[in-house]
Design a protein around this motif. Structure first.
Motif, PDB file in Angstrom:
ATOM      1  N   PHE A 170     104.051  83.569  -1.283  1.00 50.40           N
ATOM      2  CA  PHE A 170     105.136  83.136  -2.170  1.00 50.40           C
ATOM      3  C   PHE A 170     105.049  83.871  -3.510  1.00 50.40           C
ATOM      4  CE2 PHE A 170     107.028  80.328  -5.353  1.00 50.40           C
ATOM      5  CZ  PHE A 170     108.253  80.072  -4.778  1.00 50.40           C
ATOM      6  N   THR A 216     108.084  86.317  -4.782  1.00 49.10           N
ATOM      7  CA  THR A 216     108.825  85.995  -6.003  1.00 49.10           C
ATOM      8  C   THR A 216     108.406  86.928  -7.138  1.00 49.10           C
ATOM      9  OG1 THR A 216     107.177  84.329  -6.553  1.00 49.10           O
ATOM     10  CG2 THR A 216     109.152  83.570  -5.433  1.00 49.10           C
ATOM     11  N   LEU A 239     110.155  90.238  -6.794  1.00 48.85           N
ATOM     12  CA  LEU A 239     111.540  90.156  -7.259  1.00 48.85           C
ATOM     13  C   LEU A 239     111.601  90.222  -8.785  1.00 48.85           C
ATOM     14  CD1 LEU A 239     113.114  87.399  -4.984  1.00 48.85           C
ATOM     15  CD2 LEU A 239     113.725  89.820  -5.082  1.00 48.85           C
ATOM     16  N   ALA A 240     110.737  89.425  -9.433  1.00 52.82           N
ATOM     17  CA  ALA A 240     110.782  89.346 -10.898  1.00 52.82           C
ATOM     18  C   ALA A 240     110.376  90.674 -11.528  1.00 52.82           C
ATOM     19  CB  ALA A 240     109.876  88.220 -11.384  1.00 52.82           C
ATOM     20  N   PHE A 259     111.488  78.998 -10.010  1.00 54.85           N
ATOM     21  CA  PHE A 259     110.957  79.010  -8.644  1.00 54.85           C
ATOM     22  C   PHE A 259     110.166  77.731  -8.361  1.00 54.85           C
ATOM     23  CE2 PHE A 259     111.290  83.799  -8.908  1.00 54.85           C
ATOM     24  CZ  PHE A 259     112.298  83.879  -7.962  1.00 54.85           C
ATOM     25  N   THR A 294     109.757  82.099 -13.290  1.00 59.89           N
ATOM     26  CA  THR A 294     108.669  81.405 -12.597  1.00 59.89           C
ATOM     27  C   THR A 294     108.905  79.900 -12.632  1.00 59.89           C
ATOM     28  OG1 THR A 294     107.362  81.382 -14.638  1.00 59.89           O
ATOM     29  CG2 THR A 294     106.936  83.174 -13.099  1.00 59.89           C
ATOM     30  N   VAL A 306     118.496  81.957 -10.621  1.00 62.70           N
ATOM     31  CA  VAL A 306     117.623  83.049 -10.186  1.00 62.70           C
ATOM     32  C   VAL A 306     118.463  84.279  -9.851  1.00 62.70           C
ATOM     33  CG1 VAL A 306     116.091  83.791  -8.342  1.00 62.70           C
ATOM     34  CG2 VAL A 306     115.744  81.575  -9.424  1.00 62.70           C
TER      35      VAL A 306
END
Lengths: 314, 325
Positions: B93, B97, B100-101, B118, B115, A299
């Motif tokens: 969540f 996330t 961020l992506a 995660f 994804t 990540v």
């Protein structure tokens, strides 16, 4: 070239710091050395898996979710030949590699080629469907029973204060040898040059007379053959079951992104890094799955450097 | 939008008497179809209408399942509160996330892999966390006060179907209302052409985050219901990659980016595994070698998926809707 050297220097510094940290954390040099050795040896196999993936991604622009299932087919070919015909597991490379090459060629020609130029989702879902089909066909045919294959001449070797089974060393050596062969094929032969031309510019390649459809099929077949070879090489190290390749598929993606999509040297470096991360991560995060560290690194790389450590910015 | 809501209400009324007509075994299939539908409708909002291909909806499903299970087991709260809490957790969540992506401009394959990563991280974390039962998972109490507040009924009680139907209708209605609003139009505009949408003054990232957050919350409802219905959650059942696939399949087979496609896909897929189970249990003469083997259901899914992707890229509903136009 200069930036490559400086990056390699930085990478070595980071690696030394990580190993020193692991040493301090575990308080034992032999534990750390063992982790480094195991990580590097397994990393070599990851590199071979990732090389097939990155070849397919770089040339056909496809995220291949079926790669792990192809690898599982290689494992089954080896396991069945070893238990059925008593064949030396390493000799079954002569079966698994051509078998998977042919299968990859047929799958690309008849299924994957129809989605070329289509949406990313269509290609991803198609390979996912192929993976589900292969895995469950194996489940239907051989049930979920696990198999193991022992190498009769296996023996523990001592390397720099750590111990590694001969089968692990052979898997590493075989994977690195095949990776080198693929590298030579790509850089030193007319076929390799043609494949790289298709990757760089399909329209241009077709204008100068290259058969792009055939080269796509050959590339997919070569990538799949890498998966088959990796499957054979790891068979003595893993329990063979229909889902055995899934984990390698996932790790392969991590390695490919880490090394930069389509980059063969990146796949090798990324494979070794992921192998080390997995083993050293077990020291840093005791009690957690070693894969957690791998995904954390994944990540971070995705966010910080999505073109990969060895890729060029888009 | 009003017309779609009316159609949805009609579907709900038509399905409501189903558990009174079906034998109990078939009712379980119908409940599974509704769970498929919830997940696929939610996935379709983010990936079909929002254009952000997710391969990690298991993360949201699992957060819903574990939140509901934990609050029920540890605090004895009503599953309804668990569902709400699960929606909040999953949405948070998803937003973090997703931000961020999107912020780091992950596109296409990279976004899908992120994804996936995660979801896998959550699975591994749950696997090694004592709080949530580790690899063993959590078992919800079977006994106790029954009723609509505790969502506890006898096995095979039609109430389970009605709860699932209610939740599914609410999920679909949410998506319909969202798509009919200005935000929904903007979202589709962003999917079609980010640059053009931004040039026209659409806040690209905000709309993508909105789609991810709502999709995550709706998916968590399916997870929470799963925990209530099967009374058991484990890392693989809640966060495993197959859960993400279950969210994708009905939408793709029914028709990505259509309101009704995921529902049709769910209605087609859920009975398939039942058919496969029947064939394996009592195979016809020419298939007798299948006796007692497993894997046939997924093979049927896989073949259907391959055929749809190659021959009907718009899915069953999308294909027919287009042809009849």
């Amino acid at each position: 070239m200069n930036h490559l050297i400086s990056r390699a220097g930085l990478g070595i510094l980071v690696a030394v710091a990580v190993v020193a940290g692991a040493w301090a954390r575990s308080g034992s040099g032999s534990v750390t050395a063992q982790a480094v050795l195991t990580g590097l040896l397994l990393g070599g196999v990851y590199a071979l898996v990732a090389m097939g993936l990155t070849l397919i991604f770089g040339v056909l622009d496809i995220v291949n979710f079926a790669h792990g299932a192809f690898m599982t087919l290689g494992m089954y070919a080896t396991a069945l030949l070893a238990t059925g015909a008593g064949l030396n597991p390493y000799l079954s490379l002569l079966v698994s590699v051509p078998l998977l090459f042919g299968l990859g060629y047929a799958v690309q020609r008849h299924l994957v080629s129809r989605t070329m130029g289509g949406s990313l989702a269509a290609q991803l879902l198609l390979t996912l469907g192929i993976a589900m089909l292969l895995e469950n066909a194996l489940l239907l045919a051989f049930s979920g029973d696990t198999r193991t294959v022992a190498v009769s001449f296996d023996t523990p070797l001592r390397v720099l204060g750590a111990v590694a089974d001969l089968s692990r060393v052979l898997a590493f050596a075989g994977a690195m040898g095949l990776a080198g062969a693929v590298w030579l094929l790509l850089t030193r032969t007319r076929l390799g040059t043609a494949i790289r031309a298709v990757a760089a510019n399909p329209e241009g390649a077709s204008l100068v007379g290259l058969d792009v459809r055939r080269l796509h099929a050959l590339t997919f077949a070569a990538g799949t053959a890498c998966a088959g070879a990796a499957g054979t090489l790891v068979t003595p190290l893993v329990t063979v079951e229909p889902t055995a390749g899934e984990l390698f598929n996932i790790i392969g993606f991590v390695v490919v992104v880490l090394g930069g999509l389509g980059s063969v040297p990146g796949a090798v470096a990324g494979g070794l890094i992921v192998g080390l991360t997995e083993q050293l991560g077990g020291i840093y995060l005791p009690g957690q799955s070693p894969l957690l560290a791998v995904f954390a690194v994944f990540v971070l790389v995705l966010l910080w450097r999505p073109q990969g450590l060895f890729g060029r910015p888009a | 939008m009003i017309r779609r809501l009316v159609v949805l209400a009609a579907i709900g009324v038509a399905l409501a008497p189903l558990p009174l007509l079906l034998p109990p075994a078939q009712e379980a299939v119908a409940v599974r179809a509704l769970m498929f539908a919830m997940m696929a409708v939610a996935w379709n909002l983010m990936s079909g209408f929002g254009g952000l291909f997710s391969f990690g909806h298991a993360a949201y499903f699992g957060l819903g399942a574990y939140t509901t299970a934990l609050l029920t087991v540890e605090l004895g709260l009503s599953p309804w509160l668990g569902l709400l809490a699960g929606m909040a957790v999953a949405a948070l969540f998803g937003v973090v996330t997703g931000y961020l992506a999107v912020r780091y401009r992950l596109k296409g394959a990279y976004f899908a892999l992120a994804t996936f990563a995660f979801a896998e991280m959550l699975r591994l974390a749950a696997l090694n966390s004592e709080l949530v039962g580790g690899a063993v998972g959590l078992t919800l109490p079977v006994t106790g006060e029954q009723g609509w507040w505790t969502l506890r009924f006898d096995v095979g009680d039609p109430a389970y179907f009605w709860v699932a139907l209610l939740l599914t209708l609410a999920c679909v209605a949410t998506v319909i209302v969202l798509l009919g609003s200005r935000a929904g139009l903007n979202l589709v505009a962003v999917r079609e052409d980010e640059t053009a949408a931004a040039a026209a003054g659409v806040a690209v990232v905000r709309h993508q985050i909105l789609a991810i957050g709502v999709s995550a919350a709706l998916t968590s409802v399916a997870g929470g219901f799963y925990a209530v219905y099967y009374l058991f959650v484990s890392p693989d059942l809640a966060f495993g990659p197959s859960v993400s696939i279950q969210a994708i399949l009905p939408a793709v087979i029914g028709g990505v980016g259509t309101v009704w496609g995921p529902l049709i896909g769910a209605a087609v897929l859920a009975p398939l595994s039942d058919v496969a189970a029947t064939v394996v249990r009592t195979p016809p003469e020419f298939l007798s070698f299948l006796q007692g083997r497993s894997g046939l259901d997924v093979i049927m899914y896989a073949v259907l998926l391959i055929v749809v992707v190659l021959a009907m890229p718009r899915g069953l509903y999308g294909g027919f809707a287009r042809r009849s136009r």
